[in-house]
Design a protein around this motif. Sequence first.
Motif, short mmCIF file in Angstrom:
data_model
loop_
_atom_site.label_atom_id
_atom_site.label_comp_id
_atom_site.label_asym_id
_atom_site.label_seq_id
_atom_site.Cartn_x
_atom_site.Cartn_y
_atom_site.Cartn_z
N THR A 232 0.88 -1.09 0.03
CA THR A 232 0.05 -0.06 -0.13
C THR A 232 0.94 1.20 -0.18
OG1 THR A 232 -1.51 1.26 1.43
CG2 THR A 232 -0.15 -0.04 2.52
N SER A 233 0.23 2.35 -0.70
CA SER A 233 0.97 3.70 -0.43
C SER A 233 0.31 4.58 0.45
CB SER A 233 1.06 4.29 -2.05
OG SER A 233 0.07 4.19 -2.46
N ASN A 234 -0.69 4.09 1.08
CA ASN A 234 -1.80 5.01 2.08
C ASN A 234 -1.15 4.70 3.75
OD1 ASN A 234 -3.78 5.68 3.72
ND2 ASN A 234 -5.40 5.32 2.11
N GLU A 235 -0.60 5.74 4.18
CA GLU A 235 -0.18 5.55 5.42
C GLU A 235 -1.28 5.29 6.45
OE1 GLU A 235 2.86 5.40 6.90
OE2 GLU A 235 3.93 5.42 5.14
N ASN A 236 -2.48 5.78 6.19
CA ASN A 236 -3.69 5.37 7.20
C ASN A 236 -3.93 4.03 6.94
OD1 ASN A 236 -4.00 8.17 8.15
ND2 ASN A 236 -5.22 8.70 6.13
N GLU A 237 -3.94 3.42 5.77
CA GLU A 237 -4.02 2.09 5.58
C GLU A 237 -2.95 1.17 6.12
OE1 GLU A 237 -6.28 0.25 2.07
OE2 GLU A 237 -4.19 0.19 1.54
N GLU A 240 -3.99 1.17 10.02
CA GLU A 240 -5.26 0.45 9.97
C GLU A 240 -4.83 -1.23 10.02
OE1 GLU A 240 -8.20 -0.86 6.68
OE2 GLU A 240 -8.91 1.33 7.31
N ARG A 252 9.64 -0.56 3.74
CA ARG A 252 9.30 0.58 3.27
C ARG A 252 10.39 1.00 2.01
NH1 ARG A 252 5.69 3.82 6.12
NH2 ARG A 252 5.37 3.32 8.04
N ASP A 255 7.88 4.50 -3.01
CA ASP A 255 6.46 4.83 -3.32
C ASP A 255 5.51 3.82 -2.80
OD1 ASP A 255 7.28 2.49 -4.77
OD2 ASP A 255 6.67 3.27 -6.42
N HIS A 256 5.92 2.95 -1.95
CA HIS A 256 4.82 1.97 -1.42
C HIS A 256 5.42 1.43 0.09
CE1 HIS A 256 7.17 -0.98 -3.61
NE2 HIS A 256 6.46 -1.85 -2.68
N TYR A 269 -7.94 -6.22 1.45
CA TYR A 269 -7.03 -5.20 0.56
C TYR A 269 -6.90 -5.49 -0.59
CZ TYR A 269 -6.65 -3.34 5.34
OH TYR A 269 -6.95 -2.86 6.64
#
Length: 295
Positions: A232-237, A240, A252, A255-256, A269
């Motif tokens: 994922t590239s979404n830090e909120n995800e 979660e 890390r 980009d992801h 997901y």
Amino acid sequence: MNILEIKNLTKTYGNKNANDNITVTLENGLYGLLGPNGAGKTTFMKQITTLIEPSKGEIIYNGKNIKELNEEYRAVLGYLPQEFGVYKNFSAQQFLQYVAALKGMNKKQAKNKIKELLELVGLYEVRNKAVDKFSGGMKRRVGIAQALLNDPKILVLDEPTAGLDPQERARFRNLLSQISKDKIIILSTHIISDIESIAKETIMIKDGAMLMKGNHKEILSGMEGKVYCIKTSNENEVMEIQNSYKVVNIQRSIDHVELRVVSDKMPRYENVEIIEPKFEDVYMFYFDLENTREV
């Protein structure tokens, strides 16, 4: 062949079972003992080494109860406790001579064995130096040497590689692998790599009870389809996922983020794939860890 039969082993303190009805048979070879702090591993080992009495159950060595064997059984034991103390003014050689005398070894036998073991653990050149001046890892190596003094048939090691650097751990693993063919070795550790490559079987203990026992292949086969890589590239995800699943590690890139997850069910997901299990996945799956490893 050495055979150690542990039957319905239970140790109770007040209303709590530190060990709960453990039954297992051990033969020549190295057994990894795996479990979180407080699982009952040290209590289990202390009963095998006669330091504490079981509340229930029995331990049989080569067909005889160890209570009946008494000193005859202790003569074939080697033990390295988690907290290992030495007389600070003794040199490494003096300390091993002292332990050899306690074990009833004659002086000539002890002298030859001590020289062999000091060379084996890499301390011969500093054999006359006070142990109090040793690093933590060097003191641990003295502990390993004293556990091997009487050429034990049953060797019990509680966190033996604590304080050792990677090179020392590798040397120690090679040593254990070499000597395990005619001994029963029980190795408790939190360093999974210490048992992953050399253990004949791993015994997993949780809440005082034996969770499972099996070889590397058998244990990993039970993890098939339970280890996932989520990208994922979404830090909120990322947050979660950490809150919802057991995350073995996080890696890390520019980009992801890749999260290694263990779960009974496939995470819902978008970018998820099943991956091959590793031994560290087993630990995370069965035992709760406080911290996720981020790399």
